[in-house]
Motif scaffolding. Structure first.
Motif, PDB file in Angstrom:
ATOM      1  N   UNK A   1      25.164  31.697  62.467  1.00  0.00           N
ATOM      2  CA  UNK A   1      25.784  30.878  61.420  1.00  0.00           C
ATOM      3  C   UNK A   1      24.874  30.875  60.200  1.00  0.00           C
ATOM      4  N   UNK A   2      25.480  31.023  59.015  1.00  0.00           N
ATOM      5  CA  UNK A   2      24.696  31.081  57.779  1.00  0.00           C
ATOM      6  C   UNK A   2      25.076  29.911  56.882  1.00  0.00           C
ATOM      7  N   UNK A   3      24.078  29.151  56.448  1.00  0.00           N
ATOM      8  CA  UNK A   3      24.278  28.043  55.501  1.00  0.00           C
ATOM      9  C   UNK A   3      23.734  28.490  54.155  1.00  0.00           C
TER      10      UNK A   3
ATOM     11  N   UNK B   1      36.469  30.858  55.598  1.00  0.00           N
ATOM     12  CA  UNK B   1      37.493  31.639  56.283  1.00  0.00           C
ATOM     13  C   UNK B   1      37.208  33.134  56.258  1.00  0.00           C
ATOM     14  N   UNK B   2      36.734  33.618  55.110  1.00  0.00           N
ATOM     15  CA  UNK B   2      36.496  35.059  54.975  1.00  0.00           C
ATOM     16  C   UNK B   2      35.018  35.429  55.146  1.00  0.00           C
ATOM     17  N   UNK B   3      34.134  34.429  55.071  1.00  0.00           N
ATOM     18  CA  UNK B   3      32.707  34.719  55.172  1.00  0.00           C
ATOM     19  C   UNK B   3      32.130  35.364  53.925  1.00  0.00           C
ATOM     20  N   UNK B   4      32.829  35.221  52.795  1.00  0.00           N
ATOM     21  CA  UNK B   4      32.343  35.799  51.530  1.00  0.00           C
ATOM     22  C   UNK B   4      31.799  34.717  50.620  1.00  0.00           C
TER      23      UNK B   4
ATOM     24  N   UNK C   1      29.327  40.266  57.372  1.00  0.00           N
ATOM     25  CA  UNK C   1      29.163  41.668  57.764  1.00  0.00           C
ATOM     26  C   UNK C   1      27.688  42.060  57.832  1.00  0.00           C
ATOM     27  N   UNK C   2      26.943  41.935  56.716  1.00  0.00           N
ATOM     28  CA  UNK C   2      25.541  42.351  56.720  1.00  0.00           C
ATOM     29  C   UNK C   2      24.656  41.568  57.713  1.00  0.00           C
ATOM     30  N   UNK C   3      24.774  40.235  57.742  1.00  0.00           N
ATOM     31  CA  UNK C   3      23.936  39.449  58.662  1.00  0.00           C
ATOM     32  C   UNK C   3      24.324  39.750  60.110  1.00  0.00           C
ATOM     33  N   UNK C   4      25.647  39.757  60.371  1.00  0.00           N
ATOM     34  CA  UNK C   4      26.115  40.027  61.725  1.00  0.00           C
ATOM     35  C   UNK C   4      25.705  41.416  62.191  1.00  0.00           C
ATOM     36  N   UNK C   5      25.835  42.396  61.288  1.00  0.00           N
ATOM     37  CA  UNK C   5      25.477  43.771  61.629  1.00  0.00           C
ATOM     38  C   UNK C   5      24.002  43.898  61.963  1.00  0.00           C
ATOM     39  N   UNK C   6      23.146  43.260  61.149  1.00  0.00           N
ATOM     40  CA  UNK C   6      21.696  43.359  61.353  1.00  0.00           C
ATOM     41  C   UNK C   6      21.270  42.696  62.663  1.00  0.00           C
TER      42      UNK C   6
ATOM     43  N   UNK D   1      29.092  36.800  63.123  1.00  0.00           N
ATOM     44  CA  UNK D   1      28.501  35.822  62.206  1.00  0.00           C
ATOM     45  C   UNK D   1      29.577  35.051  61.451  1.00  0.00           C
ATOM     46  N   UNK D   2      29.224  33.837  61.060  1.00  0.00           N
ATOM     47  CA  UNK D   2      30.095  32.993  60.231  1.00  0.00           C
ATOM     48  C   UNK D   2      29.224  32.391  59.131  1.00  0.00           C
ATOM     49  N   UNK D   3      29.865  31.963  58.018  1.00  0.00           N
ATOM     50  CA  UNK D   3      29.087  31.413  56.912  1.00  0.00           C
ATOM     51  C   UNK D   3      29.868  30.331  56.192  1.00  0.00           C
TER      52      UNK D   3
END
Ligand SMILES: [Zn+2]
Length: 386
Positions: free
Chosen positions: A150-152, A160-163, A179-184, A189-191
């Motif tokens: 999870x990203x704050x 909803x879109x994580x953008x 995408x980038x955090x989850x991929x790494x 991932x959600x934000x």
């Protein structure tokens, strides 16, 4: 794909819902006895027993025998969410990146704050997160399950879109975060916006627990964000960007704000100016806290008083608009409450029309945004434990 017969589907759906209710209850409330779960859920004893057994089998809860003695009758086993089912929580800011490992029940296993040289780009933040998580391997090895991340983020984030639409102080524009955090990290991932998540965390685990009408403000190195709980629900707005309380005017002849106006709360009440007054170059909220809790130098007291006065102007507006029962201040605004909270509450109550509101510092301290980010990442599991 063949659909299940209606009966099975309905029963399964109901069972999933009941599992969700029991898991969410022990996650949010902390350990509860089986009899307390029975009372709170309204299910009968054998249903609760079957649900707890199912959750234990999935290793999502643990049952322990209660302490012996005292009560008459057979004691009821204690059910607790398994803290070793965890997520990674990430909070990028302009001066540092903080990463945590947070388990069910809001249990923080580890927290690492790494100061950055300059404002991190999105790529920098992703790379640094990966590096910190690699260093947390011993903690991760002790977990039963790592579910996601999870990203704050201090900015306008569409959960909803994580953008991120824009994170003005970080200089991040219209970018995919998950995408980038989850991929790494190799995790889903959600934000979401940092202050909204802080508000959520305080409502579940902190100072606003059980409060239906609360205004929450978070002060980070980036600036000030807000969250509003009204009638028990978070106000999010039409696109999820609501609650930007930092852009409330507190001094029309004031400093230019990045939003294009002048005299916004976000431009006037700033962590770096308190740190500057203390002669500090970095160190974040924890450094400020040390200065304020000691005997702060004159320059710090003057700057803190100036900021408290402007904060009171904004909070008075929020009381008039939202009529909250409680105002919760997190981040460095919480440090200001610890410094002169009574003076702040007095000014707000004297200025607002409807009278008394309580002003309280966020209870979760430096773990606040991590617990909020984790809560977002736990949502799929809590909604559907099966
Ligand atoms: Zn502004």
């Amino acid at each position: 794909m063949r659909s299940l017969p209606n009966g099975t589907n309905g029963t399964e759906g109901l069972r999933a819902q009941n599992l969700s209710q029991i898991l969410t209850m022990v996650h949010r409330n902390g350990p509860l006895s089986r009899s307390e779960l029975t009372r709170r859920s309204g299910f009968n004893r054998s249903t609760v027993g079957a649900l707890v057994s199912a959750l234990t089998e999935k290793n999502l809860v643990r049952e322990t025998e209660p302490p012996v003695g005292g009560r008459v009758g057979r004691p009821s086993p204690i059910v607790q969410a398994n803290p070793d089912v965890a997520v990674i929580a990430v909070n990028p800011d302009i001066d540092a990146l903080t990463v945590g490992v947070v388990g069910l029940g809001g249990h923080v296993h580890a927290r690492v704050r790494r100061e950055t040289r300059g404002i991190p780009s999105l790529d920098d933040a992703v790379g640094l997160t990966q590096e910190i998580v690699a260093g947390l391997e011993p903690t991760l090895a002790g977990l039963d399950r790592l579910l996601g991340a999870g990203i704050a983020l201090p900015g306008l984030v569409n959960a909803g879109t994580g953008r991120v639409l824009v994170a003005p102080h970080l200089g991040w524009h219209d970018a995919d975060l998950t995408g980038p955090f989850g991929g790494a990290l190799g995790l889903p991932a959600v934000a979401a916006n940092d202050a909204s998540l802080g508000s959520l965390a305080e409502s579940i685990f902190g100072a606003a627990l059980g409060v239906d009408d609360a205004v929450y403000l978070n002060g980070s190195a980036s600036g000030i964000g807000g969250g509003i709980v009204s009638g028990g629900a978070q106000l999010v707005g039409s696109r999820g960007y609501g609650g930007e309380l930092g852009h409330t005017l507190v001094g029309p002849a004031g400093r230019a704000c990045h939003c294009g106006r002048a005299g916004c709360l976000d431009a006037e009440v700033r962590l770096e100016r308190l740190l500057e007054a203390a002669g500090l170059d970095g160190g974040g909220i924890e450094a400020l806290e040390r200065v304020l809790s000691g005997d702060p130098p004159e320059a710090v007291r003057v700057e803190a008083d100036r900021q408290l006065e402007l904060l009171a102007v904004a909070l008075t507006d929020f009381v008039n608009i939202f009529d909250p029962e409680l105002i919760v201040l997190g981040g460095f605004l919480g440090s200001l409450v610890a410094f002169r909270g009574e003076q702040l509450a007095k000014a707000v109550n004297a200025g607002s029309l409807a009278g008394r509101v309580t002003v309280r510092r966020a209870a979760l301290g430096p773990e606040l945004l991590l617990v909020g980010a984790a809560e977002l990442a736990f949502q799929p599991l809590l909604a559907s434990p099966s």
